[in-house]
Scaffold this active site. Structure first.
Site, PDB file in Angstrom:
ATOM      1  N   GLU A   1       7.258  35.210  17.006  1.00  0.00           N
ATOM      2  CA  GLU A   1       6.885  34.045  17.499  1.00  0.00           C
ATOM      3  C   GLU A   1       7.008  33.008  16.497  1.00  0.00           C
ATOM      4  OE1 GLU A   1       6.646  33.619  20.765  1.00  0.00           O
ATOM      5  OE2 GLU A   1       6.588  35.496  20.901  1.00  0.00           O
TER       6      GLU A   1
ATOM      7  N   ASN B   1       1.465  29.897  26.299  1.00  0.00           N
ATOM      8  CA  ASN B   1       2.911  29.785  26.732  1.00  0.00           C
ATOM      9  C   ASN B   1       3.523  30.548  27.824  1.00  0.00           C
ATOM     10  OD1 ASN B   1       5.560  30.060  25.089  1.00  0.00           O
ATOM     11  ND2 ASN B   1       5.344  32.265  25.482  1.00  0.00           N
TER      12      ASN B   1
ATOM     13  N   TRP C   1      11.849  23.637  26.810  1.00  0.00           N
ATOM     14  CA  TRP C   1      12.233  23.284  28.177  1.00  0.00           C
ATOM     15  C   TRP C   1      13.671  23.423  28.448  1.00  0.00           C
ATOM     16  CZ3 TRP C   1      10.012  21.284  32.378  1.00  0.00           C
ATOM     17  CH2 TRP C   1       8.641  21.060  32.305  1.00  0.00           C
TER      18      TRP C   1
ATOM     19  N   TRP D   1      19.948  16.516  39.405  1.00  0.00           N
ATOM     20  CA  TRP D   1      19.011  17.188  39.744  1.00  0.00           C
ATOM     21  C   TRP D   1      18.385  16.269  40.925  1.00  0.00           C
ATOM     22  CZ3 TRP D   1      18.208  21.914  37.495  1.00  0.00           C
ATOM     23  CH2 TRP D   1      18.792  22.053  36.170  1.00  0.00           C
TER      24      TRP D   1
ATOM     25  N   TRP E   1      14.895  18.323  33.756  1.00  0.00           N
ATOM     26  CA  TRP E   1      13.992  18.949  32.822  1.00  0.00           C
ATOM     27  C   TRP E   1      13.328  17.988  31.790  1.00  0.00           C
ATOM     28  CZ3 TRP E   1      15.973  18.561  27.727  1.00  0.00           C
ATOM     29  CH2 TRP E   1      17.247  18.366  27.736  1.00  0.00           C
TER      30      TRP E   1
ATOM     31  N   TRP F   1      10.637  32.343  16.197  1.00  0.00           N
ATOM     32  CA  TRP F   1      11.158  31.415  17.419  1.00  0.00           C
ATOM     33  C   TRP F   1      10.639  29.959  16.720  1.00  0.00           C
ATOM     34  CZ3 TRP F   1      13.788  31.400  21.463  1.00  0.00           C
ATOM     35  CH2 TRP F   1      14.150  32.718  22.172  1.00  0.00           C
TER      36      TRP F   1
HETATM   37  C1  LIG Z   1       8.382  24.456  28.035  1.00  0.00           C
HETATM   38  C2  LIG Z   1       7.516  24.871  26.605  1.00  0.00           C
HETATM   39  C3  LIG Z   1       7.315  23.866  25.884  1.00  0.00           C
HETATM   40  C4  LIG Z   1       6.772  24.112  24.640  1.00  0.00           C
HETATM   41  N1  LIG Z   1       6.308  23.028  23.692  1.00  0.00           N
HETATM   42  C5  LIG Z   1       5.771  23.312  22.544  1.00  0.00           C
HETATM   43  C6  LIG Z   1       5.508  22.527  21.713  1.00  0.00           C
HETATM   44  O1  LIG Z   1       5.395  21.039  21.728  1.00  0.00           O
HETATM   45  N2  LIG Z   1       4.836  22.587  20.307  1.00  0.00           N
HETATM   46  C7  LIG Z   1       4.791  23.936  20.040  1.00  0.00           C
HETATM   47  O2  LIG Z   1       4.133  24.239  19.152  1.00  0.00           O
HETATM   48  N3  LIG Z   1       5.052  25.173  20.606  1.00  0.00           N
HETATM   49  C8  LIG Z   1       5.640  24.738  21.938  1.00  0.00           C
HETATM   50  N4  LIG Z   1       6.111  25.796  23.120  1.00  0.00           N
HETATM   51  C9  LIG Z   1       5.787  27.114  22.372  1.00  0.00           C
HETATM   52  C10 LIG Z   1       4.730  28.112  22.766  1.00  0.00           C
HETATM   53  O3  LIG Z   1       4.331  27.794  24.019  1.00  0.00           O
HETATM   54  C11 LIG Z   1       3.578  27.484  22.066  1.00  0.00           C
HETATM   55  O4  LIG Z   1       4.018  27.421  20.356  1.00  0.00           O
HETATM   56  C12 LIG Z   1       2.382  28.466  22.038  1.00  0.00           C
HETATM   57  O5  LIG Z   1       1.910  28.646  23.233  1.00  0.00           O
HETATM   58  C13 LIG Z   1       1.040  28.083  21.118  1.00  0.00           C
HETATM   59  O6  LIG Z   1       0.225  29.083  21.186  1.00  0.00           O
HETATM   60  P1  LIG Z   1      -0.395  29.763  20.115  1.00  0.00           P
HETATM   61  O7  LIG Z   1      -0.643  28.920  19.015  1.00  0.00           O
HETATM   62  O8  LIG Z   1      -1.663  30.623  20.621  1.00  0.00           O
HETATM   63  O9  LIG Z   1       0.853  30.733  19.822  1.00  0.00           O
HETATM   64  P2  LIG Z   1       0.961  32.228  19.322  1.00  0.00           P
HETATM   65  O10 LIG Z   1       1.525  33.003  20.350  1.00  0.00           O
HETATM   66  O11 LIG Z   1       0.021  32.564  18.480  1.00  0.00           O
HETATM   67  O12 LIG Z   1       2.214  32.023  18.176  1.00  0.00           O
HETATM   68  C14 LIG Z   1       2.251  31.683  17.055  1.00  0.00           C
HETATM   69  C15 LIG Z   1       2.949  30.467  16.629  1.00  0.00           C
HETATM   70  O13 LIG Z   1       4.184  30.518  16.579  1.00  0.00           O
HETATM   71  C16 LIG Z   1       5.017  29.445  17.205  1.00  0.00           C
HETATM   72  N5  LIG Z   1       5.363  29.855  18.552  1.00  0.00           N
HETATM   73  C17 LIG Z   1       5.113  30.553  19.386  1.00  0.00           C
HETATM   74  N6  LIG Z   1       6.133  30.819  20.486  1.00  0.00           N
HETATM   75  C18 LIG Z   1       6.943  29.773  20.149  1.00  0.00           C
HETATM   76  C19 LIG Z   1       8.076  29.414  20.835  1.00  0.00           C
HETATM   77  N7  LIG Z   1       8.470  30.047  22.261  1.00  0.00           N
HETATM   78  N8  LIG Z   1       8.913  28.216  20.335  1.00  0.00           N
HETATM   79  C20 LIG Z   1       8.456  27.785  19.357  1.00  0.00           C
HETATM   80  N9  LIG Z   1       7.336  28.286  18.534  1.00  0.00           N
HETATM   81  C21 LIG Z   1       6.441  29.376  19.038  1.00  0.00           C
HETATM   82  C22 LIG Z   1       3.886  28.407  17.326  1.00  0.00           C
HETATM   83  O14 LIG Z   1       3.817  27.626  16.007  1.00  0.00           O
HETATM   84  C23 LIG Z   1       2.532  29.199  17.403  1.00  0.00           C
HETATM   85  O15 LIG Z   1       1.383  28.522  17.314  1.00  0.00           O
HETATM   86  C24 LIG Z   1       6.518  25.517  24.212  1.00  0.00           C
HETATM   87  C25 LIG Z   1       7.004  26.289  24.919  1.00  0.00           C
HETATM   88  C26 LIG Z   1       7.568  26.272  26.371  1.00  0.00           C
HETATM   89  C27 LIG Z   1       8.096  27.446  27.314  1.00  0.00           C
END
Ligand SMILES: Cc1cc2nc3c(=O)[nH]c(=O)nc-3n(C[C@H](O)[C@H](O)[C@H](O)COP(=O)(O)OP(=O)(O)OC[C@H]3O[C@@H](n4cnc5c(N)ncnc54)[C@H](O)[C@@H]3O)c2cc1C
Length: 472
Positions: free
Chosen positions: A280, A347, A388, A312, A365, A283
């Site tokens: 993650e 997420n 997105w 859309w 979107w 990512w």
């Molecule tokens: C439509 C959509 C919009 C999103 N918008 C954002 C946003 O504006 N800011 C944001 O930080 N994340 C975003 N995410 C990614 C992800 O949903 C969040 O990072 C995550 O839910 C944060 O929860 P956590 O800190 O408990 O993550 P954990 O699951 O604990 O992951 C650890 C860290 O990894 C990073 N991370 C995890 N998943 C992703 C991912 N798919 N993409 C990029 N980084 C990731 C984040 O920094 C996160 O804090 C988005 C995902 C989707 C599907």
């Protein structure tokens, strides 16, 4: 002078460590950037509370050393050279920001400082590998995540669970003895006390996580024993009172840099079974890299240009119902109501609501992306745009035909007993577990009388969404 932006901490901080090692006395500064604040039309924006409280903690930590955080309000292109002149700085250090508007701002600041004889140095800090550091064998930019992750891990040269850290994630702790003691004259009219939230035009909000370095430390300590369970626990959204449950909840801290990404990677490397969590974090870097190499994304362009022509057909009424959590699909509505109240969304739910807006309601979107940008506490352009576009099948790894979630199936799978749904949708309290995921499946359900009927039929909309991609 060290200029803080999305790195609101005093430990494991590349720019601060480098400035402190330079042998000069070091001042630490922050600018409330009016070119950004001017676009925030919501006085209740939670991010300002997070930033302000995090800065207050930085200031308090500096005061212990007779230093102060120097604070300005205005356009950094004017303010940074002005502050540098006022304190007699010969050099400005900062950590890089890869958003196109930030890159343009930094170029302008650097040029203005140079004209005044002040050096400007921007360092990599926000990511482990930046821009073109991880490339394909032929020197190209990765467009798909899985091979990027393999190359990223190989560049790191450390094996997850082994406890060994590579140089790329070694801590950069500054020697804070280099901080300049600030006399009253140096900071007059330039401290955080001069810029309370109200004067900036914002109101204090309750936050669901504690801000600042201390808040990050607490969350990380809470998550540390759960890292190895992440793979199995991460997909179950928890009721608001229990968040963040299976995931770390660290995203806002990573966004504002109250926590160092290197510290997170070191934790993942030191923990057996943390590979999924490490992915993650990769990512996050993948999307930062994509944005830095495709700055046009910031202008609303789809990553896959062939999807730019899709018109859309979704309506404003449907978009409003999605925003307000009244689509008749409980998992979508629960997620949106929770989000509107707190600025947080799990997420799995982000993916479900994003896909529902685009593939069921057929709304562009970019409207959903903008709504998230306005309300997410952890809003990060690269991650949000990436998420997105992934959901809309216009981005990297775009798969329009089989990436269409069934919102009812997702709800049954990830909230099987409806615990999350019940915590957000009191209208469904009388529903049995088996019907709560789609209460009006067979016509109006008297046990969900106050809950809206579904706006659309998922099966039909799915076909229409596929048709939009085929017709382009
Ligand atoms: C439509 C959509 C919009 C999103 N918008 C954002 C946003 O504006 N800011 C944001 O930080 N994340 C975003 N995410 C990614 C992800 O949903 C969040 O990072 C995550 O839910 C944060 O929860 P956590 O800190 O408990 O993550 P954990 O699951 O604990 O992951 C650890 C860290 O990894 C990073 N991370 C995890 N998943 C992703 C991912 N798919 N993409 C990029 N980084 C990731 C984040 O920094 C996160 O804090 C988005 C995902 C989707 C599907």
């Amino acid at each position: 002078m060290v200029w803080l932006r999305r790195d609101l901490r005093l430990h494991d901080h590349r720019a601060l460590a480098a400035a402190c090692a330079s042998g000069a006395q070091v001042f630490v500064a922050f600018v409330f950037d009016t070119t950004i604040l001017g676009k925030l039309d919501n006085p209740d924006d939670r991010r300002l509370t997070f930033i302000h409280d995090s800065l207050a903690e930085v200031d308090a930590a500096l005061r212990v050393r007779d230093a102060r955080l120097i604070v300005a309000h205005g356009d950094p292109v004017e303010e940074i050279p002005r502050l540098a002149k006022a304190i007699g700085a010969t050099s400005v250090w900062t950590n890089k920001d890869y958003e196109p508007s930030a890159v343009a701002r930094d170029d302008a600041v650097a040029a203005k400082l140079k004209a005044a004889g002040v050096a400007f140095t921007a360092l990599k800090d926000q990511v482990v590998f930046e821009e073109r550091e991880v490339l394909t064998r032929t020197g190209g930019v990765y467009k798909v995540f899985t091979p990027y992750r393999a190359a990223w891990l190989s560049a790191l040269g450390a094996v997850a669970g082994s406890g060994t850290a590579s140089d790329a994630v070694r801590a950069c702790d500054p020697d804070l003895d280099a901080l300049a003691a600030c006399g009253a004259e140096a900071v007059r009219g330039k401290t955080l006390d001069d810029w309370p939230l109200e004067r900036l035009g914002f109101r204090r909000r309750e936050l669901w996580i504690a801000p600042g370095m201390r808040g990050a430390k607490q969350l990380l300590a809470r998550f540390r024993p759960k890292v190895a369970d992440y793979e199995t626990a991460r997909d179950r959204p928890a009721p608001a009172a229990e968040e963040p449950d299976g995931t770390s909840g660290l995203s806002a801290h990573l966004r504002f840099g109250t926590l160092s990404i290197r510290e997170c990677v070191r934790l993942a490397l030191a923990t057996r079974g943390a590979d999924t969590w490490l992915s993650e974090l990769v990512w996050r870097e993948f999307y930062q890299m994509i944005l830095s190499q495709t700055p046009e994304l910031a202008a609303g362009r789809p990553y896959k240009p062939e999807t730019a022509g899709i018109r859309w057909p979704g309506t404003d009424e449907h978009f409003a119902a999605w925003c307000e959590g009244r689509t008749g699909y409980p998992i979508v509505d629960a997620a949106m109501r929770h989000f509107n109240r707190t600025g947080w969304m799990h997420n799995r739910l982000r993916m479900i609501v994003a896909m529902f807006l685009v593939k069921d309601l057929l709304v562009d979107w970019r409207k959903g992306e903008a709504y998230f940008a306005r309300h997410l506490l952890d809003f990060d352009f690269a991650a949000n745009n990436g998420g997105w576009q992934w959901s809309a099948s216009t981005g990297c790894d775009a798969q329009p035909y089989f990436r269409i979630f069934n919102p009812i199936g997702q709800s049954e799978r990830y909230d099987p007993d409806g615990r999350y749904l019940r915590s957000e949708l009191p209208e469904l309290a009388a529903c049995a577990d088996r019907e709560i995921h789609f209460p009006h499946a067979k016509g109006r359900n008297p046990r969900a009388a106050a809950y809206p009927l579904p706006l659309v039929d998922h099966g039909l909309q799915r076909m229409k969404a596929m048709g939009l991609f085929q017709a382009r």
